[in-house]
Motif scaffolding. Sequence first.
Motif, PDB file in Angstrom:
ATOM      1  N   GLU A  61       0.827  -1.205   0.000  1.00  0.00           N
ATOM      2  CA  GLU A  61       0.000   0.000   0.000  1.00  0.00           C
ATOM      3  C   GLU A  61       0.862   1.257   0.000  1.00  0.00           C
ATOM      4  OE1 GLU A  61      -2.684  -0.196   3.261  1.00  0.00           O
ATOM      5  OE2 GLU A  61      -3.724  -1.994   2.531  1.00  0.00           O
ATOM      6  N   LEU A  62       1.926   1.250   0.787  1.00  0.00           N
ATOM      7  CA  LEU A  62       2.814   2.415   0.836  1.00  0.00           C
ATOM      8  C   LEU A  62       3.555   2.585  -0.487  1.00  0.00           C
ATOM      9  CD1 LEU A  62       4.267   1.975   4.433  1.00  0.00           C
ATOM     10  CD2 LEU A  62       2.694   3.765   3.679  1.00  0.00           C
ATOM     11  N   ALA A  63       3.993   1.468  -1.058  1.00  0.00           N
ATOM     12  CA  ALA A  63       4.704   1.531  -2.336  1.00  0.00           C
ATOM     13  C   ALA A  63       3.799   2.069  -3.446  1.00  0.00           C
ATOM     14  CB  ALA A  63       5.237   0.150  -2.709  1.00  0.00           C
ATOM     15  N   GLN A  64       2.532   1.679  -3.426  1.00  0.00           N
ATOM     16  CA  GLN A  64       1.590   2.184  -4.421  1.00  0.00           C
ATOM     17  C   GLN A  64       1.412   3.685  -4.288  1.00  0.00           C
ATOM     18  OE1 GLN A  64      -1.964  -0.125  -3.891  1.00  0.00           O
ATOM     19  NE2 GLN A  64      -1.085  -1.988  -4.789  1.00  0.00           N
ATOM     20  N   GLY A  65       1.607   4.194  -3.065  1.00  0.00           N
ATOM     21  CA  GLY A  65       1.506   5.630  -2.829  1.00  0.00           C
ATOM     22  C   GLY A  65       2.807   6.374  -3.086  1.00  0.00           C
ATOM     23  N   GLY A  66       3.815   5.679  -3.599  1.00  0.00           N
ATOM     24  CA  GLY A  66       5.055   6.348  -3.974  1.00  0.00           C
ATOM     25  C   GLY A  66       6.180   6.270  -2.968  1.00  0.00           C
ATOM     26  N   LYS A  67       5.986   5.545  -1.847  1.00  0.00           N
ATOM     27  CA  LYS A  67       7.045   5.418  -0.852  1.00  0.00           C
ATOM     28  C   LYS A  67       8.029   4.319  -1.255  1.00  0.00           C
ATOM     29  CE  LYS A  67       4.608   8.169   1.900  1.00  0.00           C
ATOM     30  NZ  LYS A  67       4.871   9.629   1.904  1.00  0.00           N
ATOM     31  N   ARG A  68       9.282   4.517  -0.904  1.00  0.00           N
ATOM     32  CA  ARG A  68      10.290   3.470  -1.069  1.00  0.00           C
ATOM     33  C   ARG A  68      10.272   2.619   0.192  1.00  0.00           C
ATOM     34  NH1 ARG A  68      14.101   6.578  -1.440  1.00  0.00           N
ATOM     35  NH2 ARG A  68      15.280   6.297   0.489  1.00  0.00           N
ATOM     36  N   VAL A  69       9.977   1.348   0.049  1.00  0.00           N
ATOM     37  CA  VAL A  69       9.747   0.470   1.203  1.00  0.00           C
ATOM     38  C   VAL A  69      10.910  -0.500   1.393  1.00  0.00           C
ATOM     39  CG1 VAL A  69       8.239  -1.316   2.175  1.00  0.00           C
ATOM     40  CG2 VAL A  69       7.244   0.647   0.966  1.00  0.00           C
ATOM     41  N   THR A  70      11.327  -0.640   2.643  1.00  0.00           N
ATOM     42  CA  THR A  70      12.364  -1.587   3.044  1.00  0.00           C
ATOM     43  C   THR A  70      11.832  -2.398   4.221  1.00  0.00           C
ATOM     44  OG1 THR A  70      14.074  -0.004   2.392  1.00  0.00           O
ATOM     45  CG2 THR A  70      14.767  -1.822   3.789  1.00  0.00           C
ATOM     46  N   LEU A  71      12.246  -3.654   4.327  1.00  0.00           N
ATOM     47  CA  LEU A  71      11.867  -4.503   5.456  1.00  0.00           C
ATOM     48  C   LEU A  71      13.070  -4.682   6.376  1.00  0.00           C
ATOM     49  CD1 LEU A  71       9.817  -7.329   3.675  1.00  0.00           C
ATOM     50  CD2 LEU A  71       8.940  -5.257   4.783  1.00  0.00           C
ATOM     51  N   ALA A  72      12.899  -4.395   7.659  1.00  0.00           N
ATOM     52  CA  ALA A  72      13.995  -4.488   8.614  1.00  0.00           C
ATOM     53  C   ALA A  72      14.125  -5.902   9.164  1.00  0.00           C
ATOM     54  CB  ALA A  72      13.772  -3.517   9.775  1.00  0.00           C
ATOM     55  N   SER A  73      15.350  -6.374   9.270  1.00  0.00           N
ATOM     56  CA  SER A  73      15.593  -7.668   9.908  1.00  0.00           C
ATOM     57  C   SER A  73      15.745  -7.477  11.413  1.00  0.00           C
ATOM     58  CB  SER A  73      16.854  -8.335   9.343  1.00  0.00           C
ATOM     59  OG  SER A  73      18.023  -7.708   9.833  1.00  0.00           O
ATOM     60  N   GLN A  74      15.586  -8.556  12.144  1.00  0.00           N
ATOM     61  CA  GLN A  74      15.758  -8.536  13.587  1.00  0.00           C
ATOM     62  C   GLN A  74      17.238  -8.307  13.916  1.00  0.00           C
ATOM     63  OE1 GLN A  74      13.599 -11.732  15.497  1.00  0.00           O
ATOM     64  NE2 GLN A  74      15.102 -11.787  17.158  1.00  0.00           N
ATOM     65  N   THR A  75      17.497  -7.511  14.942  1.00  0.00           N
ATOM     66  CA  THR A  75      18.880  -7.139  15.264  1.00  0.00           C
ATOM     67  C   THR A  75      19.594  -8.205  16.084  1.00  0.00           C
ATOM     68  OG1 THR A  75      18.203  -4.816  15.234  1.00  0.00           O
ATOM     69  CG2 THR A  75      20.325  -5.326  16.250  1.00  0.00           C
ATOM     70  N   LEU A  76      18.884  -8.895  16.945  1.00  0.00           N
ATOM     71  CA  LEU A  76      19.496  -9.941  17.774  1.00  0.00           C
ATOM     72  C   LEU A  76      18.814 -11.269  17.472  1.00  0.00           C
ATOM     73  CD1 LEU A  76      21.493 -10.696  20.019  1.00  0.00           C
ATOM     74  CD2 LEU A  76      19.692 -10.179  21.681  1.00  0.00           C
ATOM     75  N   ILE A  77      19.543 -12.180  16.845  1.00  0.00           N
ATOM     76  CA  ILE A  77      19.033 -13.512  16.514  1.00  0.00           C
ATOM     77  C   ILE A  77      19.406 -14.467  17.641  1.00  0.00           C
ATOM     78  CG2 ILE A  77      19.138 -15.414  14.864  1.00  0.00           C
ATOM     79  CD1 ILE A  77      17.786 -12.933  13.761  1.00  0.00           C
TER      80      ILE A  77
END
Length: 304
Positions: A61-77
């Motif tokens: 939905e955000l990408a369709q609105g023109g935002k550049r989207v990134t997915l964050a990984s978990q910092t502590l595995i």
Amino acid sequence: MTDTPLQLSLGPVLFYWTREDYAAFYREAADWPVEAVTLGESVCSRRRDMKLDDWLGIGRELAQGGKRVTLASQTLIESEADLRDLRKLCDNGEFVVEANDQSALQFLTAAGLPFVGGAALNLYNRQAIALLARAGLQAWQAPVEMSREALATLLDDCRTQGVTLPCEVFAYGHLPLAWSSRCFTARRHQRPKDRCRFVCQKYPEGLALRSQEAREVFTLNGIQTLSGACQDLRHALPDMQALGVATARLSPRARGMAEIVAAFDAARHGRLPAPDPLALVDATLCDGYWHGRPGMDHHPETAP
């Protein structure tokens, strides 16, 4: 000096909210003047209200609105289950992943996928950035404790050697300082981590940890420790652009985020607040790291 306009981004929500709160927040964010949004749970794998499919849906939905989207990984595995979830995240097939630990780096580079380097990777020198660039790095975030002078030197070194990847600076929010296998919020309520009952959801902006002098030293957020004061680098935005910083990251808050984004948008277009900065939220401000001082300090030129 660069003429490229400074962009604004929303970092991932660091706190544990309800599904309804996430949905309402990103519905509003779709209309805010930010160019990029990073989504996902980067703190604790026990926070399971939102699944990967939920984040992908919001991202679309955000990408369709023109935002550049990134997915964050978990910092502590911490477990095999965490690794399985991380593999699914890296294999999402739609959005670039922000790698926040070495496990994410391994998965992404082995698969030949492009990625963003999170601040927790601690990229302090041109050699490390160049090495990751050859492995697929598209952009990188400066460590939150890096000073303006150190960043200027690093960016100049990168340009001289032809390493010209976009750099992002953490410009607003409680600074992420440390992660632990223990959950401090659960411990505050005398609960074991594996039976925490998700008590951190009671604190949508974290749990303040005060000194004996009543100064807010840290903010507890489950297994994550944040700064007690809230970093505010609005006055540094023109300097960031001059240095060649590509993006200023704003860390989401549960309240008043629209006003915060509007204030930073005005600042990047030269409309800075009066000498006494606008108190966007009821929180102590800091900008010490940027000025090469203790992080909790507030520089005299911007102090209210």
